[in-house]
Design an enzyme around this catalytic site. Structure first.
Site, mmCIF file in Angstrom:
data_model
loop_
_atom_site.group_PDB
_atom_site.id
_atom_site.type_symbol
_atom_site.label_atom_id
_atom_site.label_comp_id
_atom_site.label_asym_id
_atom_site.label_seq_id
_atom_site.Cartn_x
_atom_site.Cartn_y
_atom_site.Cartn_z
ATOM 1 N N ASP A 242 -10.016 -27.284 12.930
ATOM 2 C CA ASP A 242 -8.991 -26.925 11.647
ATOM 3 C C ASP A 242 -8.553 -28.390 11.343
ATOM 4 O O ASP A 242 -8.448 -28.748 10.077
ATOM 5 C CB ASP A 242 -7.759 -26.125 11.867
ATOM 6 C CG ASP A 242 -8.338 -24.701 11.779
ATOM 7 O OD1 ASP A 242 -8.934 -24.317 12.861
ATOM 8 O OD2 ASP A 242 -8.581 -24.152 10.717
ATOM 9 N N ARG B 234 -11.356 -17.627 5.375
ATOM 10 C CA ARG B 234 -10.959 -18.458 6.634
ATOM 11 C C ARG B 234 -11.920 -19.262 7.130
ATOM 12 O O ARG B 234 -12.977 -19.237 6.803
ATOM 13 C CB ARG B 234 -9.983 -17.435 7.442
ATOM 14 C CG ARG B 234 -10.344 -16.178 7.953
ATOM 15 C CD ARG B 234 -11.775 -16.304 8.517
ATOM 16 N NE ARG B 234 -11.793 -17.222 9.881
ATOM 17 C CZ ARG B 234 -12.828 -17.619 10.494
ATOM 18 N NH1 ARG B 234 -14.019 -17.218 9.957
ATOM 19 N NH2 ARG B 234 -12.806 -18.296 11.513
HETATM 20 O O1 MRU Z 1 -7.096 -18.736 10.956
HETATM 21 P P1 MRU Z 1 -8.566 -19.182 10.775
HETATM 22 O O2 MRU Z 1 -9.539 -18.058 11.143
HETATM 23 O O3 MRU Z 1 -8.835 -19.897 9.690
HETATM 24 O O4 MRU Z 1 -8.835 -20.264 11.842
HETATM 25 C C1 MRU Z 1 -10.339 -20.707 12.119
HETATM 26 C C2 MRU Z 1 -10.481 -21.627 13.120
HETATM 27 O O5 MRU Z 1 -9.702 -21.911 13.920
HETATM 28 C C3 MRU Z 1 -11.887 -22.328 13.399
HETATM 29 O O6 MRU Z 1 -12.185 -22.307 14.438
HETATM 30 C C4 MRU Z 1 -11.988 -23.512 12.441
HETATM 31 O O7 MRU Z 1 -11.384 -23.403 11.323
HETATM 32 C C5 MRU Z 1 -13.285 -24.026 12.734
HETATM 33 S S1 MRU Z 1 -14.324 -23.282 11.748
HETATM 34 C C6 MRU Z 1 -15.758 -23.980 11.392
#
Ligand code: MRU
Length: 344
Positions: free
Chosen positions: A235, A44
């Site tokens: 994201d 993730r």
């Molecule tokens: O649901 P996730 O764990 O994939 O969410 C990840 C995030 O929100 C991070 O802050 C984002 O991907 C930036 S990571 C460098």
């Protein structure tokens, strides 16, 4: 410190659902198993998901029995569809799949050559991510003073990228390498606890002091002067509407609190996170299954029959972001102007 690795016909990735209790790797041998790992959050973090998608396509190319480039291209299209359907918000996923598919569509050599260039591209997307994070870390560290406490949400460290530095946490790591005393206040990040499970573990490995708070404590802690600046990841940054930041749910709350108490709020993200194609309203905010909220460690905590709502991300508007740290430098508002300077 690699989150994901290509090894001759297989992809190895750290199963992040097992951290911090155990560090174990899972092996993916085809695009379907990579897609499953992305959906299950075994890998993730937007940049890491992007690399995984590219490697999923590399597996399709590597395993394919296709005799013509057209046949292989059709298989790649199918795998790309599968991978793109895993998580709707993280832009790096779509960006990476597009990079590979553009290469495949424009390829004019034989099928063996196409196989090779797809694998090479997946590996180079991973390497470029690491290089971008290192550059971002240097820019981000320039914002950190000796003794600062940095607030962060979710996990934007090496686990969320191809490896080594990470985005937001890269700034902290470089600041430490520069000899600054820096520590982190990490929001636990309900419901799946990326802050408590991943950020805290990562920083502990790096010898960087970290304290975990429940998400609801952010207002209290910031009002007490316990955070000098925030750096969070992203994201997706929707460039068209002036840089709206889609990041883990709770980010917008932290930004509101930071603004109320005059604490600088920065976002760190590579250009592969910038969406130049869509408007804010077109972006799908992922809603995950209610069980993540209604259960804690497998035990139901919400009465049977009660509805829950589980958005995985929220949206922080550009006017609440003091700067965006990228691998090309730090963008300052107005972002429509600064982006033009950095875009190419
Ligand atoms: O649901 P996730 O764990 O994939 O969410 C990840 C995030 O929100 C991070 O802050 C984002 O991907 C930036 S990571 C460098």
């Amino acid at each position: 410190l690699r989150t994901i690795r290509w090894e001759e016909g297989r992809v190895l990735l750290i199963d992040q659902t097992q951290l911090p209790t155990s560090v174990c790797y899972i092996e993916c041998r085809n695009a379907q198993s990579v897609a499953n790992a992305i959906k299950a959050l075994q890998i993730r973090g937007a940049p890491a998901i992007g690399v995984a998608a590219a490697m999923g396509l590399a597996l399709t190319a590597h395993n394919s029995l296709a005799r013509t480039t057209e046949e292989l291209s059709r298989e790649l299209v199918q795998s790309a569809r599968l991978l793109r359907a895993t998580r709707p918000t993280a832009w790096n996923l779509f960006w990476a799949a597009d990079q590979v598919m553009r290469l495949a569509n424009g390829y004019r050599g034989d099928v063996e050559g196409l196989r090779r260039v797809v694998v090479e591209m997946a590996i180079s997307i991973a390497e470029e991510d690491i290089a971008a994070n290192k550059a971002m870390g240097n820019y981000g560290a320039s914002l950190i003073r000796d003794g600062d406490v940095l607030g962060t949400v979710c996990n934007a460290g090496w686990l969320a990228t191809a490896g080594e530095y990470g985005t937001a946490l890269g700034a902290v790591k470089v600041a430490k390498e520069q000899g600054k005393r820096v520590s982190v206040l990490a929001l636990e990040t309900r419901p799946v606890l990326q802050g408590a499970r991943l950020t805290a573990w990562e920083l502990k490995q790096d010898g960087i002091p970290v304290r975990v708070i429940v998400d609801g404590a952010v207002g209290y802690c910031v009002s007490k002067g316990m955070v000098d600046l925030f750096i969070v990841g992203a994201d997706r940054i929707v460039a068209r509407d002036g840089c709206y930041v889609f990041n883990k749910v709770g980010t917008y709350t932290a930004a509101l609190v930071a603004r109320r108490h005059d604490v600088p709020f920065y976002v760190a993200a590579p250009f592969s996170t910038f969406d130049f194609e869509h408007g804010v309203k077109e972006v799908v905010v992922e809603e995950r299954e209610g069980r993540e909220v209604s259960e804690v460690a497998g035990k139901r905590v919400v009465a049977e029959g009660v509805d829950v709502f589980n958005p995985a991300f929220d949206i922080t508007p550009p006017h609440m972001v003091d700067g965006i740290i990228t691998e090309r430098g730090i963008l300052y508002p107005p972002y429509s102007v600064s982006l033009q300077r950095f875009k190419h």
